[in-house]
Scaffold this active site. Structure first.
Site, PDB file in Angstrom:
ATOM      1  N   GLY A   7       0.833  -1.211   0.000  1.00 54.35           N
ATOM      2  CA  GLY A   7       0.000   0.000   0.000  1.00 54.35           C
ATOM      3  C   GLY A   7       0.859   1.248   0.000  1.00 54.35           C
ATOM      4  N   ARG A  32      -1.846  -1.246  -5.874  1.00 55.04           N
ATOM      5  CA  ARG A  32      -2.648  -1.536  -7.063  1.00 55.04           C
ATOM      6  C   ARG A  32      -2.349  -0.568  -8.202  1.00 55.04           C
ATOM      7  NH1 ARG A  32      -8.775  -1.893  -5.320  1.00 55.04           N
ATOM      8  NH2 ARG A  32      -7.899  -0.275  -4.007  1.00 55.04           N
ATOM      9  N   ASP A  58      -3.196  -6.620  -6.833  1.00 54.63           N
ATOM     10  CA  ASP A  58      -4.297  -6.404  -5.889  1.00 54.63           C
ATOM     11  C   ASP A  58      -4.109  -7.396  -4.745  1.00 54.63           C
ATOM     12  OD1 ASP A  58      -6.619  -6.219  -4.464  1.00 54.63           O
ATOM     13  OD2 ASP A  58      -7.962  -6.444  -6.195  1.00 54.63           O
ATOM     14  N   TYR A 151     -14.642  -2.740  10.411  1.00 58.42           N
ATOM     15  CA  TYR A 151     -13.270  -2.188  10.348  1.00 58.42           C
ATOM     16  C   TYR A 151     -12.538  -2.504  11.662  1.00 58.42           C
ATOM     17  CZ  TYR A 151      -9.317   0.943  10.183  1.00 58.42           C
ATOM     18  OH  TYR A 151      -8.025   1.441  10.232  1.00 58.42           O
ATOM     19  N   LYS A 155      -9.122  -4.878  12.428  1.00 60.31           N
ATOM     20  CA  LYS A 155      -7.912  -4.415  13.118  1.00 60.31           C
ATOM     21  C   LYS A 155      -7.692  -5.221  14.413  1.00 60.31           C
ATOM     22  CE  LYS A 155      -6.349  -1.591  10.080  1.00 60.31           C
ATOM     23  NZ  LYS A 155      -5.037  -1.808   9.435  1.00 60.31           N
ATOM     24  N   VAL A 184      -5.022   9.751  11.431  1.00 67.25           N
ATOM     25  CA  VAL A 184      -3.897  10.228  10.618  1.00 67.25           C
ATOM     26  C   VAL A 184      -4.479  10.905   9.383  1.00 67.25           C
ATOM     27  CG1 VAL A 184      -1.710   9.590   9.532  1.00 67.25           C
ATOM     28  CG2 VAL A 184      -2.679   8.103  11.318  1.00 67.25           C
ATOM     29  N   THR A 186      -4.785  11.480   6.087  1.00 66.26           N
ATOM     30  CA  THR A 186      -4.376  10.887   4.797  1.00 66.26           C
ATOM     31  C   THR A 186      -5.641  10.735   3.950  1.00 66.26           C
ATOM     32  OG1 THR A 186      -4.774   8.680   5.656  1.00 66.26           O
ATOM     33  CG2 THR A 186      -2.510   9.512   5.852  1.00 66.26           C
TER      34      THR A 186
HETATM   35  C1  8X3 Z   1      -7.818   4.642  11.644  1.00 60.97           C
HETATM   36  C2  8X3 Z   1      -8.238   5.296  12.881  1.00 60.97           C
HETATM   37  O1  8X3 Z   1     -10.126   6.396  14.148  1.00 60.97           O
HETATM   38  O2  8X3 Z   1     -10.592   5.841  11.859  1.00 60.97           O
HETATM   39  O3  8X3 Z   1      -7.448   3.324  11.806  1.00 60.97           O
HETATM   40  O4  8X3 Z   1     -10.448   4.100  13.475  1.00 60.97           O
HETATM   41  S1  8X3 Z   1      -9.915   5.396  13.066  1.00 60.97           S
END
Ligand code: 8X3
Length: 251
Positions: A7, A32, A58, A151, A155, A184, A186
């Site tokens: 990435g 990618r 990918d 998400y 993680k 962050v 980005t």
């Molecule tokens: C990114 C941080 O706060 O969007 O992994 O979960 S958050």
């Protein structure tokens, strides 16, 4: 060292590539978007005296990942550090309102993709007599927040995999580290909100967030500790952020 960064086309991955290059390390950059990788290779090779190898695939495609690792010849097989940075969040709707195909993309990239690339590179590291895997986790691995569900689950999985790899790869002198950044600034939120720039910009308004270079700095530190030292788990946030859901804004 030879450092492979997934990435690497933008954000933390790109900043990490530049940081290692500045310090004289050879790079394998993956992603990618081939044109972006080629541009980055040109930029780095023009500025620093290092070689950069581009591998475009990918990460969700197991065969493509295997082919890419198999294509490594000679010195490029001697990967010292793998930075597993490729990953994304899609959507922040509540679980019941979220899109199941977003769930799949996050799981396929953040968990399965990480496994696809790590497995063959571990074999190279075993042959080389050691190595270092640095997994990009998140504060989302530490606490679950509203709309975070899948998400956060991916993680949490990255953290569990980091611990599991660290145990099982101990005999091969492969260090395994997890770096868990908070917010962050980005493309992360632009991707999460599917191009909605105003929603994305709001995330980083009212305080000073982390920047990609701040995380790259910590990754570099973790990768350059003495052989007998390993950073197992690093959580870093902006000073204004306490955890996944408490940030002091507009103070
Ligand atoms: C990114 C941080 O706060 O969007 O992994 O979960 S958050």
């Amino acid at each position: 060292m030879i450092v492979c960064i997934t990435g690497a086309t933008s954000g933390i991955g790109k900043a990490t590539a530049l940081h290692f290059a500045k310090n004289g390390h050879q790079l394998i950059i993956t992603g990618r978007r081939k044109e972006k990788l080629d541009q980055l290779k040109q930029e780095i090779e023009a500025k620093y005296n290092v070689e950069v190898l581009v591998l475009s695939f990918d990460i969700q495609n197991k065969e493509a990942v295997n082919q890419a690792v198999k294509s490594l010849k000679g010195k490029w097989q001697k990967i010292d550090v793998l930075v597993n940075n490729a990953g994304l969040a899609l959507g922040k709707e509540t679980f019941d309102n979220a899109d199941i195909s977003d769930f799949e993309t996050m799981i396929d990239t953040n968990v399965k993709g990480l496994l696809y690339i790590t497995k063959p590179i571990v074999e190279l590291m075993k042959k080389n007599g050691g190595g270092h895997i640095i997994n990009l986790s998140s504060t989302a691995a530490k606490e679950v927040y509203p709309g975070g569900h899948v998400y956060c689950a991916t993680k949490h999985a990255v953290d569990a995999l980091t611990k599991g790899m660290r145990i099982d790869l101990l005999p091969y002198e492969i260090k395994v580290t997890s770096i868990a950044p908070g917010m962050v600034d980005t493309e992360f939120s632009t991707v999460r909100f599917k191009g909605d720039k105003s929603k994305a910009d709001d995330v980083y308004k009212g305080f000073t967030p982390l920047y990609a270079e701040d995380v790259a700095d910590v990754i570099y530190y973790a990768a350059t500790t003495p052989k007998h030292v390993n950073l197992n788990d690093v959580v870093l946030t902006a000073t204004a952020q306490a955890n996944s859901y408490i940030t002091l804004k507009n103070a």
